[in-house]
Write a protein that holds these residues in place. Structure first.
Motif, PDB file in Angstrom:
ATOM      1  N   LEU A 158     -48.470 -41.820  24.040  1.00 35.74           N
ATOM      2  CA  LEU A 158     -47.866 -43.018  23.467  1.00 35.74           C
ATOM      3  C   LEU A 158     -48.437 -43.321  22.075  1.00 35.74           C
ATOM      4  O   LEU A 158     -47.682 -43.506  21.114  1.00 35.74           O
ATOM      5  N   PHE A 159     -49.749 -43.357  21.966  1.00 34.52           N
ATOM      6  CA  PHE A 159     -50.385 -43.651  20.680  1.00 34.52           C
ATOM      7  C   PHE A 159     -50.185 -42.514  19.676  1.00 34.52           C
ATOM      8  O   PHE A 159     -50.122 -42.754  18.475  1.00 34.52           O
ATOM      9  N   GLY A 160     -50.114 -41.290  20.169  1.00 31.08           N
ATOM     10  CA  GLY A 160     -49.960 -40.138  19.286  1.00 31.08           C
ATOM     11  C   GLY A 160     -48.673 -40.166  18.494  1.00 31.08           C
ATOM     12  O   GLY A 160     -48.606 -39.626  17.382  1.00 31.08           O
ATOM     13  N   ARG A 161     -47.670 -40.802  19.035  1.00 33.07           N
ATOM     14  CA  ARG A 161     -46.389 -40.911  18.332  1.00 33.07           C
ATOM     15  C   ARG A 161     -46.531 -41.770  17.080  1.00 33.07           C
ATOM     16  O   ARG A 161     -45.807 -41.595  16.117  1.00 33.07           O
ATOM     17  N   GLN A 162     -47.470 -42.716  17.098  1.00 38.21           N
ATOM     18  CA  GLN A 162     -47.667 -43.644  15.991  1.00 38.21           C
ATOM     19  C   GLN A 162     -48.871 -43.293  15.117  1.00 38.21           C
ATOM     20  O   GLN A 162     -48.806 -43.429  13.903  1.00 38.21           O
TER      21      GLN A 162
ATOM     22  N   LEU B  25     -58.319 -44.329  20.608  1.00 33.44           N
ATOM     23  CA  LEU B  25     -57.718 -45.569  21.101  1.00 33.44           C
ATOM     24  C   LEU B  25     -57.480 -45.548  22.613  1.00 33.44           C
ATOM     25  O   LEU B  25     -57.549 -46.595  23.275  1.00 33.44           O
ATOM     26  N   ALA B  26     -57.175 -44.388  23.158  1.00 29.61           N
ATOM     27  CA  ALA B  26     -56.884 -44.283  24.586  1.00 29.61           C
ATOM     28  C   ALA B  26     -58.142 -44.319  25.448  1.00 29.61           C
ATOM     29  O   ALA B  26     -58.073 -44.636  26.638  1.00 29.61           O
ATOM     30  N   TYR B  27     -59.280 -44.020  24.862  1.00 24.81           N
ATOM     31  CA  TYR B  27     -60.508 -43.895  25.650  1.00 24.81           C
ATOM     32  C   TYR B  27     -60.993 -45.215  26.270  1.00 24.81           C
ATOM     33  O   TYR B  27     -61.277 -45.245  27.471  1.00 24.81           O
ATOM     34  N   PRO B  28     -61.119 -46.322  25.530  1.00 30.45           N
ATOM     35  CA  PRO B  28     -61.659 -47.551  26.141  1.00 30.45           C
ATOM     36  C   PRO B  28     -60.876 -48.072  27.355  1.00 30.45           C
ATOM     37  O   PRO B  28     -61.491 -48.378  28.385  1.00 30.45           O
ATOM     38  N   PRO B  29     -59.540 -48.175  27.292  1.00 28.80           N
ATOM     39  CA  PRO B  29     -58.870 -48.671  28.501  1.00 28.80           C
ATOM     40  C   PRO B  29     -58.989 -47.705  29.676  1.00 28.80           C
ATOM     41  O   PRO B  29     -59.118 -48.142  30.832  1.00 28.80           O
ATOM     42  N   ALA B  30     -58.980 -46.418  29.408  1.00 30.45           N
ATOM     43  CA  ALA B  30     -59.139 -45.442  30.490  1.00 30.45           C
ATOM     44  C   ALA B  30     -60.546 -45.532  31.078  1.00 30.45           C
ATOM     45  O   ALA B  30     -60.718 -45.475  32.304  1.00 30.45           O
ATOM     46  N   ALA B  31     -61.556 -45.702  30.236  1.00 29.10           N
ATOM     47  CA  ALA B  31     -62.935 -45.820  30.721  1.00 29.10           C
ATOM     48  C   ALA B  31     -63.131 -47.089  31.546  1.00 29.10           C
ATOM     49  O   ALA B  31     -63.820 -47.075  32.572  1.00 29.10           O
ATOM     50  N   ALA B  32     -62.538 -48.199  31.127  1.00 26.19           N
ATOM     51  CA  ALA B  32     -62.652 -49.451  31.883  1.00 26.19           C
ATOM     52  C   ALA B  32     -62.016 -49.306  33.268  1.00 26.19           C
ATOM     53  O   ALA B  32     -62.596 -49.740  34.278  1.00 26.19           O
TER      54      ALA B  32
ATOM     55  N   LEU C 253     -57.652 -38.356  38.795  1.00 16.97           N
ATOM     56  CA  LEU C 253     -56.252 -38.001  38.502  1.00 16.97           C
ATOM     57  C   LEU C 253     -55.486 -39.200  37.942  1.00 16.97           C
ATOM     58  O   LEU C 253     -54.721 -39.060  36.984  1.00 16.97           O
ATOM     59  N   LEU C 254     -55.696 -40.362  38.544  1.00 22.89           N
ATOM     60  CA  LEU C 254     -55.016 -41.563  38.056  1.00 22.89           C
ATOM     61  C   LEU C 254     -55.455 -41.899  36.632  1.00 22.89           C
ATOM     62  O   LEU C 254     -54.619 -42.127  35.750  1.00 22.89           O
ATOM     63  N   VAL C 255     -56.753 -41.916  36.389  1.00 24.57           N
ATOM     64  CA  VAL C 255     -57.269 -42.243  35.055  1.00 24.57           C
ATOM     65  C   VAL C 255     -56.868 -41.168  34.054  1.00 24.57           C
ATOM     66  O   VAL C 255     -56.517 -41.480  32.911  1.00 24.57           O
ATOM     67  N   LEU C 256     -56.876 -39.919  34.484  1.00 21.94           N
ATOM     68  CA  LEU C 256     -56.415 -38.832  33.618  1.00 21.94           C
ATOM     69  C   LEU C 256     -54.959 -39.055  33.219  1.00 21.94           C
ATOM     70  O   LEU C 256     -54.588 -38.872  32.061  1.00 21.94           O
ATOM     71  N   GLY C 257     -54.139 -39.487  34.163  1.00 22.41           N
ATOM     72  CA  GLY C 257     -52.742 -39.789  33.856  1.00 22.41           C
ATOM     73  C   GLY C 257     -52.619 -40.935  32.864  1.00 22.41           C
ATOM     74  O   GLY C 257     -51.818 -40.861  31.918  1.00 22.41           O
ATOM     75  N   VAL C 258     -53.413 -41.983  33.053  1.00 22.98           N
ATOM     76  CA  VAL C 258     -53.390 -43.118  32.125  1.00 22.98           C
ATOM     77  C   VAL C 258     -53.862 -42.671  30.740  1.00 22.98           C
ATOM     78  O   VAL C 258     -53.234 -42.972  29.728  1.00 22.98           O
ATOM     79  N   PHE C 259     -54.973 -41.932  30.692  1.00 18.62           N
ATOM     80  CA  PHE C 259     -55.529 -41.462  29.424  1.00 18.62           C
ATOM     81  C   PHE C 259     -54.543 -40.537  28.703  1.00 18.62           C
ATOM     82  O   PHE C 259     -54.288 -40.683  27.503  1.00 18.62           O
TER      83      PHE C 259
END
Length: 142
Positions: free
Chosen positions: A40-44, A53-60, A28-34
């Motif tokens: 956030l990234f989708g806006r740009q 772009l969101a996958y590597p930090p969420a996976a780490a 749940l926490l990682v899902l929230g971060v992802f």
């Protein structure tokens, strides 16, 4: 499945149940971060690039929390664990990407919601891989 109170109490006290509960909380926490990073990234960058772009930090974060908290793995063969986790992450990323692409192509879901749904699709795969391979307990030498 037995539903008597004694069996239920034993199940709720079992290490396996606690591990599943910790895994769900980490998920749940990682899902929230992802999901948040996708938003956030989708806006740009748009849906597809923000998903990548969101996958590597969420996976780490997922690796570290599961190693330390969910499975309480104290083994020091981290390079082996990381390499096995990366193989698993690539496989589950493929599952997630297929579900994400199908949802964004066939529905009007925003990118962050499709990414969240795709994450749920691969959770059981990762639990089994981590439980029985990546963070498995190794018998102590005699």
């Amino acid at each position: 499945m037995r539903t008597d109170p004694v069996h239920l109490a034993r199940l709720l006290r079992s290490e396996h149940f606690h591990r599943l509960l910790r895994y769900a909380l980490v998920g749940l926490l990682v899902l929230g971060v992802f999901t948040g990073l996708n938003w956030l990234f989708g806006r740009q960058f748009g849906k597809d690039l923000s998903f990548i772009l969101a996958y590597p930090p969420a996976a780490a974060l997922h690796f570290w929390l599961n190693k330390k908290w969910t499975f309480g793995c104290k083994r020091t063969d981290s390079s082996r664990q990381v390499s096995e986790y990366l193989v698993m992450a690539l496989a589950t990323f493929a599952v997630q990407a297929l579900v994400f692409k199908a949802l964004t192509a066939e529905t009007s879901l925003p990118g962050w919601a499709a990414a969240m749904s795709a994450s749920v699709a691969q959770m059981s795969i990762t639990f089994v891989a981590m439980q029985f391979r990546i963070f498995r307990k190794v018998a102590a030498p005699e």
